[in-house]
Scaffold this motif. Sequence first.
Motif, PDB file in Angstrom:
ATOM      1  N   VAL A 136       0.866  -1.175   0.000  1.00  0.00           N
ATOM      2  CA  VAL A 136       0.000   0.000   0.000  1.00  0.00           C
ATOM      3  C   VAL A 136       0.905   1.229   0.000  1.00  0.00           C
ATOM      4  N   PRO A 137       0.956   1.984  -1.096  1.00  0.00           N
ATOM      5  CA  PRO A 137       1.854   3.133  -1.150  1.00  0.00           C
ATOM      6  C   PRO A 137       1.518   4.167  -0.081  1.00  0.00           C
ATOM      7  N   VAL A 138       2.574   4.714   0.539  1.00  0.00           N
ATOM      8  CA  VAL A 138       2.394   5.676   1.629  1.00  0.00           C
ATOM      9  C   VAL A 138       1.550   6.859   1.158  1.00  0.00           C
ATOM     10  N   ALA A 139       1.886   7.359  -0.016  1.00  0.00           N
ATOM     11  CA  ALA A 139       1.206   8.562  -0.505  1.00  0.00           C
ATOM     12  C   ALA A 139      -0.289   8.309  -0.662  1.00  0.00           C
ATOM     13  N   ASP A 140      -0.628   7.159  -1.242  1.00  0.00           N
ATOM     14  CA  ASP A 140      -2.039   6.816  -1.438  1.00  0.00           C
ATOM     15  C   ASP A 140      -2.789   6.832  -0.116  1.00  0.00           C
ATOM     16  N   ALA A 141      -2.196   6.142   0.858  1.00  0.00           N
ATOM     17  CA  ALA A 141      -2.858   5.991   2.151  1.00  0.00           C
ATOM     18  C   ALA A 141      -3.059   7.344   2.816  1.00  0.00           C
ATOM     19  N   GLU A 142      -2.018   8.168   2.794  1.00  0.00           N
ATOM     20  CA  GLU A 142      -2.113   9.455   3.479  1.00  0.00           C
ATOM     21  C   GLU A 142      -3.094  10.386   2.776  1.00  0.00           C
ATOM     22  N   GLU A 143      -3.048  10.319   1.466  1.00  0.00           N
ATOM     23  CA  GLU A 143      -3.963  11.154   0.682  1.00  0.00           C
ATOM     24  C   GLU A 143      -5.411  10.773   0.977  1.00  0.00           C
ATOM     25  N   TYR A 144      -5.627   9.439   1.012  1.00  0.00           N
ATOM     26  CA  TYR A 144      -6.991   8.965   1.279  1.00  0.00           C
ATOM     27  C   TYR A 144      -7.455   9.414   2.660  1.00  0.00           C
ATOM     28  N   ALA A 145      -6.582   9.244   3.647  1.00  0.00           N
ATOM     29  CA  ALA A 145      -6.940   9.609   5.024  1.00  0.00           C
ATOM     30  C   ALA A 145      -7.321  11.085   5.098  1.00  0.00           C
ATOM     31  N   ALA A 146      -6.527  11.913   4.461  1.00  0.00           N
ATOM     32  CA  ALA A 146      -6.804  13.357   4.494  1.00  0.00           C
ATOM     33  C   ALA A 146      -8.151  13.645   3.832  1.00  0.00           C
ATOM     34  N   SER A 147      -8.464  12.899   2.774  1.00  0.00           N
ATOM     35  CA  SER A 147      -9.694  13.186   2.031  1.00  0.00           C
ATOM     36  C   SER A 147     -10.953  12.836   2.830  1.00  0.00           C
ATOM     37  N   VAL A 148     -10.820  11.951   3.786  1.00  0.00           N
ATOM     38  CA  VAL A 148     -12.010  11.594   4.574  1.00  0.00           C
ATOM     39  C   VAL A 148     -11.961  12.187   5.979  1.00  0.00           C
ATOM     40  N   GLY A 149     -10.994  13.069   6.218  1.00  0.00           N
ATOM     41  CA  GLY A 149     -10.919  13.715   7.526  1.00  0.00           C
ATOM     42  C   GLY A 149     -10.413  12.801   8.613  1.00  0.00           C
ATOM     43  N   ALA A 150      -9.546  11.879   8.255  1.00  0.00           N
ATOM     44  CA  ALA A 150      -8.977  10.987   9.264  1.00  0.00           C
ATOM     45  C   ALA A 150      -7.482  11.245   9.344  1.00  0.00           C
ATOM     46  N   LYS A 151      -6.898  10.885  10.484  1.00  0.00           N
ATOM     47  CA  LYS A 151      -5.449  10.996  10.609  1.00  0.00           C
ATOM     48  C   LYS A 151      -4.827   9.660  10.246  1.00  0.00           C
ATOM     49  N   HIS A 152      -3.723   9.736   9.569  1.00  0.00           N
ATOM     50  CA  HIS A 152      -3.037   8.492   9.214  1.00  0.00           C
ATOM     51  C   HIS A 152      -1.786   8.327  10.066  1.00  0.00           C
ATOM     52  N   PHE A 153      -1.577   7.093  10.571  1.00  0.00           N
ATOM     53  CA  PHE A 153      -0.385   6.807  11.369  1.00  0.00           C
ATOM     54  C   PHE A 153       0.290   5.568  10.834  1.00  0.00           C
ATOM     55  N   HIS A 154       1.621   5.586  10.864  1.00  0.00           N
ATOM     56  CA  HIS A 154       2.387   4.385  10.530  1.00  0.00           C
ATOM     57  C   HIS A 154       2.742   3.712  11.844  1.00  0.00           C
ATOM     58  N   THR A 155       2.289   2.500  11.992  1.00  0.00           N
ATOM     59  CA  THR A 155       2.512   1.845  13.278  1.00  0.00           C
ATOM     60  C   THR A 155       3.208   0.508  13.081  1.00  0.00           C
ATOM     61  N   SER A 156       3.838   0.096  14.161  1.00  0.00           N
ATOM     62  CA  SER A 156       4.371  -1.258  14.208  1.00  0.00           C
ATOM     63  C   SER A 156       4.259  -1.742  15.646  1.00  0.00           C
ATOM     64  N   ALA A 157       3.450  -2.768  15.823  1.00  0.00           N
ATOM     65  CA  ALA A 157       3.293  -3.306  17.174  1.00  0.00           C
ATOM     66  C   ALA A 157       4.568  -4.005  17.610  1.00  0.00           C
ATOM     67  N   LYS A 158       5.260  -4.574  16.636  1.00  0.00           N
ATOM     68  CA  LYS A 158       6.472  -5.321  16.955  1.00  0.00           C
ATOM     69  C   LYS A 158       7.561  -4.384  17.472  1.00  0.00           C
ATOM     70  N   LEU A 159       7.722  -3.255  16.774  1.00  0.00           N
ATOM     71  CA  LEU A 159       8.790  -2.321  17.142  1.00  0.00           C
ATOM     72  C   LEU A 159       8.290  -1.211  18.062  1.00  0.00           C
ATOM     73  N   ASN A 160       7.013  -1.277  18.427  1.00  0.00           N
ATOM     74  CA  ASN A 160       6.400  -0.247  19.275  1.00  0.00           C
ATOM     75  C   ASN A 160       6.587   1.138  18.665  1.00  0.00           C
ATOM     76  N   ARG A 161       6.124   1.302  17.450  1.00  0.00           N
ATOM     77  CA  ARG A 161       6.300   2.578  16.768  1.00  0.00           C
ATOM     78  C   ARG A 161       4.936   3.177  16.421  1.00  0.00           C
ATOM     79  N   GLY A 162       4.759   4.412  16.764  1.00  0.00           N
ATOM     80  CA  GLY A 162       3.581   5.164  16.303  1.00  0.00           C
ATOM     81  C   GLY A 162       2.304   4.892  17.074  1.00  0.00           C
ATOM     82  N   ILE A 163       2.336   3.949  17.990  1.00  0.00           N
ATOM     83  CA  ILE A 163       1.087   3.539  18.639  1.00  0.00           C
ATOM     84  C   ILE A 163       0.661   4.547  19.696  1.00  0.00           C
ATOM     85  N   GLU A 164       1.612   4.860  20.560  1.00  0.00           N
ATOM     86  CA  GLU A 164       1.337   5.822  21.620  1.00  0.00           C
ATOM     87  C   GLU A 164       0.816   7.138  21.030  1.00  0.00           C
ATOM     88  N   GLU A 165       1.500   7.598  19.985  1.00  0.00           N
ATOM     89  CA  GLU A 165       1.133   8.861  19.354  1.00  0.00           C
ATOM     90  C   GLU A 165      -0.290   8.797  18.807  1.00  0.00           C
TER      91      GLU A 165
END
Lengths: 221, 508
Positions: A136-165
């Motif tokens: 899933v290309p990053v740009a596509d995902a972020e663009e889509y999220a912005a278009s529907v008024g949602a925030k997009h986050f890149h997360t990784s449960a394994k590396l504990n990244r982006g979840i807290e934020e």
Amino acid sequence: MSAAGGGGGRNHNFKVVLLGEGCVGKTSLVLRYVENKFNDKHLTTLQASFLDKKLNIGGKRVHLAIWDTAGQERFHALGPIYYRDSNGAILVYDITDEDSFQKVKNWVKELRKMLGQDICLCIAGNKTDLEKDRHVPVADAEEYAASVGAKHFHTSAKLNRGIEEMFLDVSKRMLDKAGDENPRNSVGGGGRQSTSRKNVVIVDDDAQQHQSSGGGCCSSG
Amino acid sequence: MSQGHKRFHINEQELLCKNGCGFYGNPAWQGFCSKCWREEYQKAKNAQLQIDEQNKMMKQKTPVGAEGKAPSFSKFEEKKKRESDKRTHTVKSLFRKSSSKDIAAEQVAKREAMKRLSSESQQVGEGFADFLRNLSKPAALDVSKHIRALIEKIQQNPDVTVDEHSEIIQDFYQSMGDRLQTHPVYKGLTHTTSDKLMDYMEKYIMTRLYRAVFCSMWSDDEEQDLIIQKRIRSLHWVSEQNLEASISVNEPSVRALVDSAITDIIEMDSKRAPQDKLASVVRCSNHIFEALKASQNNEPASADDFLPALIYIVLQANPPRLQSNIKYITRFSNPSRLMSGEAGYYFTNLCCVVAFIENLNAESLNMTPEEFEGYMSGKLVPRDSKEGHICEGLRLMYQNLANLSELRQRHEKVMAEAMQLQQEIVEFKENFKKEIQSVLTKNPWTIKPRKTKVDLDAESPATDMLPPPLIPQIVGEPMVVQHDQSNANSTDMTTEPHVTVTDTAVEE
């Protein structure tokens, strides 16, 4: 409900639903957030479907109730029962799985149709530790999220990244929304509010009537 | 033994027809043969017909005809009709504001009946009263005043729809919630106490009003209950594999948890207050989670696992009055309970289960429509019926067999160890003997006869031959004795020199 609208010193209770296809890592995500553990044998929790998290955001006590939902396709129709009355939704997809992102789009459409703008949406592209298999290309995902008024986050449960934020962000937005709605609520916008007010008067009337007859009983008792 | 045998012996005479026609009789025909029985029966029937005819004549005189067919049902219809008549009546009378006397009397009787509280209400009432005692007096008075007003209000209008009741009670929760926060009487209450107070109020009110509002006449809850009950019954063949629920049902430890989950969900119907019903759901869910955890390597279960498992449990349990209970909780529970919190989550899942069961089709079980129809019509029997769906007795038998085989293994192990122990004992004995032998050959010991102790004081015949003991005699001047005594003072051996002195004296 009363607690969420109570404001002031009261806790803010928020309900957040986790939506997403099976195997996108919803459970790992929430376990990482609440227990800070990943694939750990020493988890204290018996289950990972309903979890509590207490936060303090700018002096306001926030109580998150995180509801996991069954992601299998055959339970899709049950969605509305789960996300009814929820304040926020976290839509999880697997960055290596194009279909799971398509699912997220469906969920978003449905949520916006059923709940309008009342719900704070967050889209989480999970498993960023598998960046090399990204479908899933990053740009596509972020663009889509912005278009529907949602925030997009890149997360990784394994590396504990982006979840807290991500949870912090959704909590803040829910707080803002609750703050916006509070004054409107207390003025009494809905029909339900007005009927209740009418009934309050009746209760008081009855109570006073009753006081004369039941007073003796109370004092004797 | 032989006596018992004799007692059961029937001679031929007894086997023959009572009428004495020579044919054999039959106990089913009261001892007659078939022919005589038919005659006898016809006679009795004719007599009965005559009596019936007479009865009918009698009844025609009295206007009330008993339409025999289904008295209970017609009675029920009548009752329903009467109730609805009364309802329209009371509604009208409310508008007219002039209640006729007999209606008032009826209401009084009803209230009297309500006052005779059930044991559950009494128990809850006592708990509530204890709690109120800890509050300040004006607060407790205010609470009881409001509650009494609410209960009276509902009991005085038993004929409004259940949705109106729900509205009244929800409004009460809301207004009381606001009142607890704003009214000066409740100043100083901590959040936990006021939450507790709300819980107690809910519990008390709903326990008191349970009969009036649960599965009410004015709703179709009862029909819905029957529909879902029938639906679940027709889905009895759905196995945990069909649902892809990861519970290993045939594992004895898991089975026990599944059984307790089933018990919990069935128990929900017997509870009165919404929070108690919800507590049953929570208990059931926790048992399911334990079962899931036991079935899959101790991983905490997610919603993906939990929902299918809960569906399976509900299908197995077929909880009584499921729809009524769900509707009751939605209508009368404090909404904050359902909005957030564990209980709300599990309850939502239960609602999902009901929705799923209602709409269940071939697709949701991953099978072809033909297959699904086959199972539904009973033409097909679940293919895993042998290992999947075993009846309780068989399951117990398998469990007992497993226990027995385990016991046998343990017994064999004990036996083997016992044998080994025995062998070791024998070996030890042999070795011991051998060692003793070897030691004996190395140092030959002659065993001497034991020395006997000589008792010098014992009376023996030899003593007679001894001369008699000497008797001391005082001889000579006291001077000598005194000298001797001074000597004796210096030494311990006082008597001996003395004796020697006397001895010499005797000899002299």
